[in-house]
Structures are given as structure tokens and as C-alpha cells.
Write a protein that holds these residues in place. Structure first.
Motif, PDB file in Angstrom:
ATOM      1  N   PRO A 120       0.811  -1.231   0.000  1.00 20.17           N
ATOM      2  CA  PRO A 120       0.000   0.000   0.000  1.00 20.17           C
ATOM      3  C   PRO A 120       0.840   1.274   0.000  1.00 20.17           C
ATOM      4  N   LYS A 121       2.002   1.227   0.614  1.00 20.77           N
ATOM      5  CA  LYS A 121       2.866   2.415   0.651  1.00 20.77           C
ATOM      6  C   LYS A 121       3.437   2.685  -0.748  1.00 20.77           C
ATOM      7  N   ILE A 122       3.776   1.621  -1.445  1.00 24.25           N
ATOM      8  CA  ILE A 122       4.200   1.772  -2.841  1.00 24.25           C
ATOM      9  C   ILE A 122       3.050   2.369  -3.651  1.00 24.25           C
ATOM     10  N   GLY A 123       1.854   1.875  -3.393  1.00 27.91           N
ATOM     11  CA  GLY A 123       0.675   2.429  -4.060  1.00 27.91           C
ATOM     12  C   GLY A 123       0.572   3.935  -3.830  1.00 27.91           C
ATOM     13  N   ALA A 124       0.838   4.364  -2.614  1.00 29.62           N
ATOM     14  CA  ALA A 124       0.760   5.794  -2.299  1.00 29.62           C
ATOM     15  C   ALA A 124       1.800   6.591  -3.084  1.00 29.62           C
ATOM     16  N   LEU A 125       2.989   6.019  -3.258  1.00 33.59           N
ATOM     17  CA  LEU A 125       4.054   6.729  -3.990  1.00 33.59           C
ATOM     18  C   LEU A 125       3.721   6.870  -5.486  1.00 33.59           C
ATOM     19  N   PHE A 126       2.768   6.066  -5.942  1.00 37.58           N
ATOM     20  CA  PHE A 126       2.354   6.165  -7.342  1.00 37.58           C
ATOM     21  C   PHE A 126       0.910   6.657  -7.488  1.00 37.58           C
ATOM     22  N   ALA A 127       0.372   7.208  -6.403  1.00 39.68           N
ATOM     23  CA  ALA A 127      -1.013   7.681  -6.443  1.00 39.68           C
ATOM     24  C   ALA A 127      -1.157   8.898  -7.343  1.00 39.68           C
ATOM     25  N   THR A 128      -0.119   9.679  -7.454  1.00 41.84           N
ATOM     26  CA  THR A 128      -0.091  10.760  -8.440  1.00 41.84           C
ATOM     27  C   THR A 128       1.090  10.460  -9.360  1.00 41.84           C
ATOM     28  N   PRO A 129       1.084  11.041 -10.575  1.00 43.05           N
ATOM     29  CA  PRO A 129       2.115  10.653 -11.546  1.00 43.05           C
ATOM     30  C   PRO A 129       3.523  10.747 -10.972  1.00 43.05           C
ATOM     31  N   SER A 130       4.259   9.654 -11.115  1.00 41.98           N
ATOM     32  CA  SER A 130       5.605   9.573 -10.580  1.00 41.98           C
ATOM     33  C   SER A 130       6.508  10.565 -11.295  1.00 41.98           C
ATOM     34  N   PRO A 131       7.410  11.257 -10.589  1.00 43.35           N
ATOM     35  CA  PRO A 131       7.792  11.108  -9.184  1.00 43.35           C
ATOM     36  C   PRO A 131       7.160  12.144  -8.266  1.00 43.35           C
ATOM     37  N   SER A 132       5.970  12.663  -8.602  1.00 43.61           N
ATOM     38  CA  SER A 132       5.462  13.794  -7.812  1.00 43.61           C
ATOM     39  C   SER A 132       5.232  13.406  -6.351  1.00 43.61           C
ATOM     40  N   ALA A 133       4.654  12.213  -6.117  1.00 45.05           N
ATOM     41  CA  ALA A 133       4.395  11.836  -4.727  1.00 45.05           C
ATOM     42  C   ALA A 133       5.699  11.562  -3.980  1.00 45.05           C
ATOM     43  N   THR A 134       6.642  10.918  -4.632  1.00 52.64           N
ATOM     44  CA  THR A 134       7.926  10.624  -3.981  1.00 52.64           C
ATOM     45  C   THR A 134       8.637  11.917  -3.597  1.00 52.64           C
ATOM     46  N   LYS A 135       8.608  12.907  -4.501  1.00 54.00           N
ATOM     47  CA  LYS A 135       9.242  14.193  -4.174  1.00 54.00           C
ATOM     48  C   LYS A 135       8.540  14.858  -2.996  1.00 54.00           C
ATOM     49  N   ALA A 136       7.203  14.763  -2.967  1.00 53.43           N
ATOM     50  CA  ALA A 136       6.462  15.370  -1.860  1.00 53.43           C
ATOM     51  C   ALA A 136       6.767  14.664  -0.541  1.00 53.43           C
ATOM     52  N   VAL A 137       6.867  13.348  -0.579  1.00 52.92           N
ATOM     53  CA  VAL A 137       7.152  12.601   0.654  1.00 52.92           C
ATOM     54  C   VAL A 137       8.576  12.873   1.134  1.00 52.92           C
ATOM     55  N   LEU A 138       9.524  12.951   0.206  1.00 47.18           N
ATOM     56  CA  LEU A 138      10.905  13.276   0.596  1.00 47.18           C
ATOM     57  C   LEU A 138      10.948  14.629   1.304  1.00 47.18           C
ATOM     58  N   ALA A 139      10.267  15.612   0.738  1.00 49.70           N
ATOM     59  CA  ALA A 139      10.249  16.946   1.361  1.00 49.70           C
ATOM     60  C   ALA A 139       9.645  16.865   2.750  1.00 49.70           C
ATOM     61  N   ASP A 140       8.542  16.109   2.849  1.00 47.41           N
ATOM     62  CA  ASP A 140       7.852  15.968   4.131  1.00 47.41           C
ATOM     63  C   ASP A 140       8.752  15.321   5.183  1.00 47.41           C
ATOM     64  N   LYS A 141       9.693  14.498   4.733  1.00 43.74           N
ATOM     65  CA  LYS A 141      10.601  13.821   5.649  1.00 43.74           C
ATOM     66  C   LYS A 141      11.895  14.624   5.842  1.00 43.74           C
ATOM     67  N   GLY A 142      11.892  15.874   5.401  1.00 45.40           N
ATOM     68  CA  GLY A 142      13.028  16.741   5.676  1.00 45.40           C
ATOM     69  C   GLY A 142      14.114  16.728   4.616  1.00 45.40           C
ATOM     70  N   MET A 143      13.778  16.201   3.439  1.00 50.76           N
ATOM     71  CA  MET A 143      14.766  16.166   2.377  1.00 50.76           C
ATOM     72  C   MET A 143      14.198  16.831   1.120  1.00 50.76           C
ATOM     73  N   PRO A 144      14.212  18.171   1.063  1.00 53.62           N
ATOM     74  CA  PRO A 144      13.575  18.861  -0.060  1.00 53.62           C
ATOM     75  C   PRO A 144      14.301  18.578  -1.368  1.00 53.62           C
ATOM     76  N   VAL A 145      13.527  18.261  -2.409  1.00 55.34           N
ATOM     77  CA  VAL A 145      14.101  18.002  -3.737  1.00 55.34           C
ATOM     78  C   VAL A 145      13.366  18.792  -4.822  1.00 55.34           C
ATOM     79  N   GLY A 146      12.624  19.851  -4.400  1.00 53.12           N
ATOM     80  CA  GLY A 146      11.905  20.661  -5.378  1.00 53.12           C
ATOM     81  C   GLY A 146      10.654  19.987  -5.876  1.00 53.12           C
ATOM     82  N   GLY A 147      10.035  20.636  -6.863  1.00 50.06           N
ATOM     83  CA  GLY A 147       8.793  20.110  -7.420  1.00 50.06           C
ATOM     84  C   GLY A 147       9.041  19.328  -8.699  1.00 50.06           C
ATOM     85  N   VAL A 148       8.007  19.232  -9.535  1.00 53.40           N
ATOM     86  CA  VAL A 148       8.120  18.575 -10.828  1.00 53.40           C
ATOM     87  C   VAL A 148       7.818  19.589 -11.928  1.00 53.40           C
ATOM     88  N   ARG A 149       8.268  19.276 -13.109  1.00 55.11           N
ATOM     89  CA  ARG A 149       8.054  20.183 -14.240  1.00 55.11           C
ATOM     90  C   ARG A 149       6.829  19.754 -15.052  1.00 55.11           C
TER      91      ARG A 149
END
Lengths: 297, 297, 297, 297
Positions: free
Chosen positions: C248-277
Motif C-alpha cells: 500500500p505504501k508503494i501504491g501511495a508513492l504512485f497515487a499521483t504521476p511519478s515522481p510527484s508523490a515521492t518528491k512530496a514525501v521526501l520533502a515531508d521527511k526533511g529532504m527537499p528536492v523541489g517540485g516537478v516540471r
């Protein structure tokens, strides 16, 4: 039969009626059936399809079905045409049951589904329906629903079958492309084309078909009737608007296996029709909350 | 039942047996049945599944099925386990029929399919199989075949059901991903995992499953047995090679609706088993030519 | 190249790395890149795939890609192999770009995707990859992902290509059936088989493949590493359990077009990587709430 | 732009033109291009779409595309509208290229495809097209083709975009249901609805759409024109008959990856247009024999 063809010419909304049970689902409830039929006839329904998928045909015994057909005829009293589901995935059994049903005075036509589970090919489908057309004693609509049967009856096969006596139309769930092809391919013939999906009710009529075999008409019969009235008046964009409003509500009625949500919504609206029989189960409390939110919105 | 579990432990190849008819398909032919069973037992088959899809269950009457089960038991005479198909899309009817079949001495287990056509959800599937496990008198394999039933039983639902007594295994047609999950999810439990697709016979065994419920074993039983022997010896690449050779031939056996091609090929190889009943039809001459070319190649 | 083959032999977890941007997404952010790489190498990642789908290859300019490859090489400093994505749907362009990338010292291999959008057939796929193998100057993994490309490279085509020098493996997203066939079909050859789907990370290894090209390893690298360790110890059921928790956690990382969710989760965990283009967009507040609930659960 | 809208009002058949190459496919062949355009304009084509999928856009360099657009404008000399494909899966790159193309006098509109491969969601699709509508300097048709792009632009998203200036229509490959919804949902707006599938050419017009963006019109332009003429005369069943005759021939033109079969058939009919570039390959001799049999039948 000539008369049925004429009757169906004026029928846009056939309701695939749920079968009302008593509270423990052990019996078909005749009193609830009578109330339901009055409700349907008062809200847009122009013909009744009885004992089909929505009517839980698979979990009615043969004697329950015969009894249900007779009671529906008696209650309806010739106000609208009655279509009895007799289909199965066994050609001989279908013919035998059709001919037993044909003895019931007041049954106007049958519904015969594309065989499910054993997955005949086009040659088998032609053999199935043409044999029934020859040996069966009721005119019938064919029913093409690949998501349930696992096979698709092609447009070409359907058009060949449409030429046979007794084959009076189709309830089709394969999409608007095929509805369009069937409508134009049978132009000038006495063959009725209905969508078997409420989501395509607008489209079926807009492309020149007869209308819809509906589940949603249990709840939204008046809206569908109004939509069809608008199409006849040429107000096609307004009609399309009604479909768009209905689409999520139709989605809610199919959120759990049909007819469980429809039965739950009918009960919620003050018209108890009992539960469903195994292997179907009623919506959970959580599922029903979501359904109700969409319906009442 | 303990004994059946032990027996199935050694069973890799269950043949889903065709039902031999006489020449006009009006009767099950007992003589042909006896010859067929001897052929199967001599060519790799380790258990018989009777009256299932391949056995044209949908077009056998109830009395024909009971008779078929009894005759098969008599002919087989305890040489291999006998599994009787009792499934339908009506839970109560399934239980009633299972319990009638349980009276036949020599039936070791039943096959119960996921309900087709009325499309229960996971809650309904759990209710269906768990009710049968509780009220039915035979241990049974479940049968998950979405292309025929229109619904997929999830791995999670299957794993919950695998814990129930009487639920002794699964015939699964949902692919290798799920086979793998079922094998590892039931590790240490007494639960058998078979592929229901001949194309996945190799894969089912290679990922640790029990084997295959096979149609191709009517013709290629020895090849499948050899393939499984190679896997046991650790010669997995050689085994995979056999599957690759068989794959187009398996395709030919399913080129027309099963079991029509298998019956035609058996007849062509000198083992007549009659035709198929409507709505199925036998391969046309042209279709059979293509099938035969692939089989004989 | 021999060396890379040896290196990949020990690589189970290749991370398909996101490309960190600055806050307005106009630049690749080298500082964030350095932090990200350290995080990945500390949490299970054994090789880096750079500038691929997850790295937003389609919206990086050519000079940005070359710069990104060079910077990654410099930061990583030979601690793990670096794989540069050079694929496109134009064979000649792919070769030209590969050979430009091959000039960068420290790039160990390339990733070349099945051509998307123009949908070559098997003959075209063979021509594409074999021409690149012949004229390109980097060893490469092929990448088979039908849901993005609209075409599926067959097992047979893949096995033929696996024999060519420079074709060192595959990142495959077509399911466990094919993974199994590829593993056994290339047994004894120097050809690596990775799942390109995190959901099949367990399965890929359990059937004998090399491992996974992972997105989830940005967040769950340690869990995947632990899962693979358990498989090596023969504790396969415990490993399967980890996959089920991750699913289910993998499902969450692909709930929005990849890598948008992964980037958002990284930022939330204190590792900002910017947005997507564009044309990708970041998760809405509502979408992110659902993602976070699943991740943190 | 007002003028283009008016022009498209009368355009039912837009040909997605192949790009003629010289014999070794290294150059766009201007002489062959001129002959091809004369052939198309003489056989029913009412507008030209240049450098799109059929025109092998993915394997034309940017300078080849610009040159192709200019040459087409010069040859056509305002006899029909010219639409230039400028789409990609990178929003910024699409805008930049559109604006470079807008400098070419005589380009009437652009085609912009739904981004392929990186799979934006509906929010991303809206952002993509609305940003282009705002910053781009050409009116454009959107192009929705899920089988190539891996994503489907919803009717709801399309209807929102249809309200924007510069968004003048759609080339849609999602089926007749959606065509119908788009036609009625944009009634009264200046928005053109074309099928992007030759198989739906009849249906698109029959449900009130503008017509078809066609590949088959390279060979069957007169037949399609005749079909549309019959619909306008109200002879809908006769028109449907033409589509049914064309359907297998259209199938043949797509039997190998487009436009390889169309280029082969054109050459066979005396109009050489060169081969295709990798990763596409021309039909094999055997494939072409089957194609030719169907075409010439």
C-alpha cells in the motif's frame, strides 16, 4: 407478436426489476412486489423485465421464477409489456424453460443472454440463438454483456440474427460504437436496440436506438423519461446534461454488486424489498454511507 | 480428508477430463469413458477432475453428472483421487449438490468455482466459500478464473479462506504473480496451489506450487510429467524448454472454445469422445486444419 | 564492461533516482543532489539510475542531463555503479546521445527504453536494440514498460537480444510470468533481470532474478534490503510479509504521476528536492493528505 | 484564426500525411512530397496534418520538421489548411517549438498531443494544454490517443479546455461514446471534433462530429468523401455500408506499425514515398502479401 413489436416501438424505458424478498430472503414477497410495480409504473417505466440479473435470476429456483412471472402479469394487468428472463448457458435448457414460460398468458417476450462461463465463439452464438428462435415459442431480446459472460457477440453475428423471426431486439452493453452500428445495420427492420447500461441511456437514444433497459429507473425513472422527452424535442444538449448529473448516481447504484445497492437505496427511500441472496451480500454500513452520499447529493 | 491432503501432496497433474458422448451427443458414453480414463492414467495423469468446464458441466443434467461421477469412481477404482465439480453461482444450490455428491462413495473432493455472471465482490466471495466450507460435506478446491466469471478473487481473500477446514486448495488462472503469493502466503499450511492454465504449468511448479489442473494432459500428459520430473531434478532450464515447445500446441487446443478442439484432436488420434453440446460447436474443417497443423508439427 | 557485469551480479537494489530541482524547478540543485545520494547510499541503494522516468528525463534538456550525469559521478565517487538513461523513440538519436554520454568517465552503463509512442513491432524492437548494441559505446539494460510505451517486448525477442554483447540485462515491468521466463531463459548467460515495479520486488528475487529498479527505495530502501536479505537466508515467507506491508505504501508513492508523490514525501521527511516540471504537477493538498496517511500508517 | 475556425467548419477529411523519404530514408524527398500532395488534394483530402505520428515526427530532426512545414506550405499554396504537429511530453519544449513554427507564414494551426510516456493526470493535462493555449502563438487541436500515450484525457477535462481561446478542437481516439459526449458538450461553441481512428470515420460524422483525421485517405480518400456525402444526404445506412467495406482495408493499413503499411501500399500503387526510419521497419514480404491481399480484394 406483431403486437409486441408495435408495443416496443413506443417503449424507451424497460426496467430490469429487482425481485422483492421478505425480510429473511427466503421468499419472494408479493405484497412488496405489488408496491414496487406501482411505483415503477408511476415513475416512467414503460415495460418490465422480470427475473433477470437485477432480479437475481441465478438464485431464484425454477418454481420461484414461474411464480414471479405469473404474479407480475397479474399485478401489471396489461398496462405495460412483460419480458421474462429465460436465458442460461445451456441451449436446450433455455428452450425448455422458454416454452414452459410461454404457457403463462400475459408474458409478451423473453430475454436470452449470451451464454456465460462456457464461452462459445461466434459460430456457437449463432447456433445458440438461431436454435432458440426456431424451437422456442416466445419472441425474444438477446442480451450481450461481455463483462459478465466473458464473450462478446459481434455486430456481424447480431445483424445476421436480427433477420430471424422471433429475434426482436437486443439489450447491448458493448458501448456506443456498437449501438450505432446496430441501429444503422437494422434500419428498416423490426429490431429494437436498447442499451443495457444506464450510463449509455442518453447515447443509445441520441444515436437512434430505442432506449435503455434500466436499473437506475427504480430511483430515477422520471429523470430518464424527461431526458428522453428532451431528445424527442431536439433539445439534445439539455438531455445530455441530465445524463451527466445522473452518471455519478448510477455509479453509486453499481458500487456494490447489483442489485444490492439498488435494494438498499429503495429501502432507504421507504420501499423495502428485502436483501440479496448469497453469493451476493448487501453493502456494508460504510459502503452504504458512500452510496447514500452520492445518491442524496 | 486427511488422506486426500496426503494424496494431493503427491499430485502434480490433475486432468480436467472431457466428458465422452455418444455420436449424437445425447448420452454420456461409458465405454468411451473407460477407454479415456485408461489412456489418461497411462500417460501421466495423477488425479481426475470430472464434470467441470472441460467436462461440459454446464450442459450436463444433474442426473447425468451424478451418473458420470459414479461411473468414473467405478472405472478408476481408487487408482487416483477423483474430484467432482459441484460449483455454481448460487451458494445454496452448490451446497445442496455437494452434499448429494458426498453420498457417492469414492469421491475424494469437490471443485467449487468463483460464482460467474452475478459478480460478487470480495465480501460475497468470502461468504460464498466460507458458507460452503461450513455446510458442505466435501473438502474442496476453489477455482479462480476471471476470464470466465468476470470477477477476480483477491490473494487476500484466498489466504483468509485457506485457513478454513475443508478448503484444501485452489485452481488459479490469474497468473504467476498470484501463484507465487499464494504459495508463499500458505507456506506451512495444508493448502494446494495449482495453475488452472496449461501455459503456466511450468511456472506453477517452478515457483513452488503443486502443479497444474490440465486440459493439455489429454494429449501431452507424458511431456508435462517429464517437465515436472526435470524440475524436481533441478534441471529447470530444460523443463522450461518443454513448456516453450508445448505453448503453441496448448494454444491450438484452445483455438476454439474448450473442449471442442481437444475432443477433435482426441478423435483424430483414434480416441473418439463425441462432439460438444450447444452453445458450443465443434471446430470447422478449416479451423481443425490449423489446429492439426500445430499439434502435429 | 566485464567489470560492470561483475558489479551488477552483486546489485539487487538500483534506485531510479529523482532529479532534485531548486525551489522554482528551473535548475537541477547540486547541493540537494549530494544530500539525496548520501541518503540513498546509506539506506540500501546499491546502484543509481540517473535521468530516467523517475528523474524526469522527458523534461530535462540535453545539457542538463549531461551535467546531471557528471555531477552524480563526481558525488558518488565509484562507491556504486552509475547507469545513465539515454533512451528515446528515435534509434539514431539514442545512439548519438549514448555515445556522447560514453565520453563521461564514470558512467558504467546506460538504460535504453522500448520506444514509446511510435509503437514498433517485434522486428522493429529487435532492429532498435541490436543497432544500438552494435553502434553504441555503452553496455546497457533494456527497459520494457508497456503501460508507458504502448508496446510489449516479447520474451522471445528479449531472449534473442540477451545474446548480444553490450546488452547486459533488462528492467522489466510486464509481470512475474515474464520475469520467470527471462530468468530461466538466460540461465548461464551474463544477463541481469530486474523488476521495474516495486510491487514485484519480492517476486523478482524469489523467482531467481537480480532484484529491483526501485522508486520506493527513496523511502523504504532499508526495508527492501532487509527483504532481500531474508530471501537469501531462505526465510521466504518472512520476506513476502515485508512486501505485503510495503504494497500500500508503494501504491501511495504512485497515487499521483511519478515522481510527484515521492518528491512530496521526501520533502515531508526533511529532504527537499523541489517540485516537478510540466506536464506533471505536484499532488494537491487533498491528494497529499491521503498519500501521507498511507505512508505514515 | 477566426478564419481557420471557419475553414475547419467545412473540413471533414484531414489527412495525417506520411513524410516521403528518398530511397535510403536519409532525406525528406521534396519531389515525392509534391506528387503526394497533388494526389491527396485530388482524392478527397480537405486539410493536411504534417509531421505527426503518421509523418514519423519522432524520427524527424527539428530542422527537418521546419523544412517540411515550409515546403508543404509552398506546394499547397493555400488550397487547403495546413496543420503542423508540434506536440511533445515536455510543455516548455512544445511552446518553444510551436512559437518557432508560428513564424512560418501559411501554417494555419498546430496539433498538440496528450503527453506520452510521463503520464500526467487530469490536473497535469489541464495545466499542459492551458499553458500552451496561453503562451503559444498558434491555435491548436488537441490529440487524445491513450493506446500510444498511456493516459486518457477525460471528457470533463476536454470540455474545460474547449472553452479556452486557441483550443480549436480535438483529434480523439477514445471511441464513439466520448465523441458523442464531446459533440454535445461543445454544441454552440467553436470547437471541432474529429475521430483520430479511420474505423470511426463514419461514427464520428454520424453522431454530429466534424469528421476524421485520416491515414486511410492516402488510399481511400474518395470512398471516405463519398461516405460523408451520403451522410449529408441522409442516406446513413448506405454510408455505414461503405465503412464496413473499408474496415478490413483499414485493418490492413495498420497491420504493421503505422505508417509502414501505408508507405508500402502507396509504393505498390505507383507512388513511391521511401521507407520508414528505425525503430520502425517496413512490412516483411510475407506481411506485405497479406496486406496487399486485403487491400486489393
Amino acid at each position: 407478436m406483431e403486437e409486441l413489436h408495435l408495443l416496443l416501438d413506443d417503449v424507451s424505458i424497460i426496467t430490469a426489476m429487482v425481485t422483492p424478498f421478505n425480510d429473511d430472503n427466503t421468499q419472494v414477497d408479493h405484497e412488496r412486489l405489488a408496491l414496487l410495480i406501482e411505483h415503477l409504473l408511476a415513475t416512467g417505466t414503460e415495460a418490465l423485465l422480470v427475473g433477470a440479473t437485477t432480479g437475481e435470476g441465478p438464485t431464484l429456483s425454477k418454481s420461484e421464477k414461474l411464480d414471479l412471472f405469473k404474479t407480475t402479469v397479474a399485478i401489471t394487468h396489461q398496462r405495460v409489456p412483460i419480458i421474462a428472463n429465460v436465458g442460461s448457458n445451456n441451449t436446450q435448457e433455455t428452450i425448455d424453460f422458454m416454452n414452459e414460460v410461454a404457457e403463462i398468458s400475459g408474458i409478451d417476450a423473453a430475454l436470452v443472454v449470451v451464454p456465460y462461463y462456457n464461452k462459445p465463439n461466434q459460430a456457437g452464438l449463432y447456433a445458440h440463438f438461431s436454435t432458440i428462435a426456431k424451437l422456442g415459442k416466445l419472441p425474444f431480446l438477446m442480451y450481450n454483456i461481455p463483462s459478465r459472460t466473458g464473450v462478446t457477440m459481434d455486430v456481424a453475428t447480431t445483424l445476421r440474427l436480427a433477420l430471424l423471426p422471433n429475434v426482436i431486439g437486443i439489450k447491448d452493453c458493448t458501448g456506443v460504437t456498437n449501438l450505432l452500428a446496430l441501429v444503422h445495420g437494422t434500419e428498416g427492420e423490426d429490431f429494437a436496440v436498447y442499451s443495457g447500461e444506464d450510463n449509455y441511456a442518453f447515447a443509445a437514444k441520441a444515436v437512434g436506438g430505442n432506449g435503455v433497459v434500466s436499473v437506475a429507473s427504480h430511483i430515477y425513472g422520471q429523470e430518464i423519461a424527461q431526458m428522453y422527452h428532451l431528445i424527442e424535442l431536439g433539445k439534445v444538449k439539455d438531455a445530455a446534461q441530465i445524463q451527466m448529473v445522473l452518471d455519478p448516481k448510477i455509479g453509486a447504484l453499481f458500487a456494490t454488486p447489483s442489485p444490492s445497492a439498488t435494494k438498499a437505496v429503495l429501502a432507504d427511500k421507504g420501499m423495502p424489498v428485502g436483501g440479496v441472496r448469497l453469493p451476493l451480500v448487501m453493502p456494508s454500513a460504510l459502503e452504504f454511507e458512500t452510496i447514500k452520499n452520492t445518491i442524496d447529493n
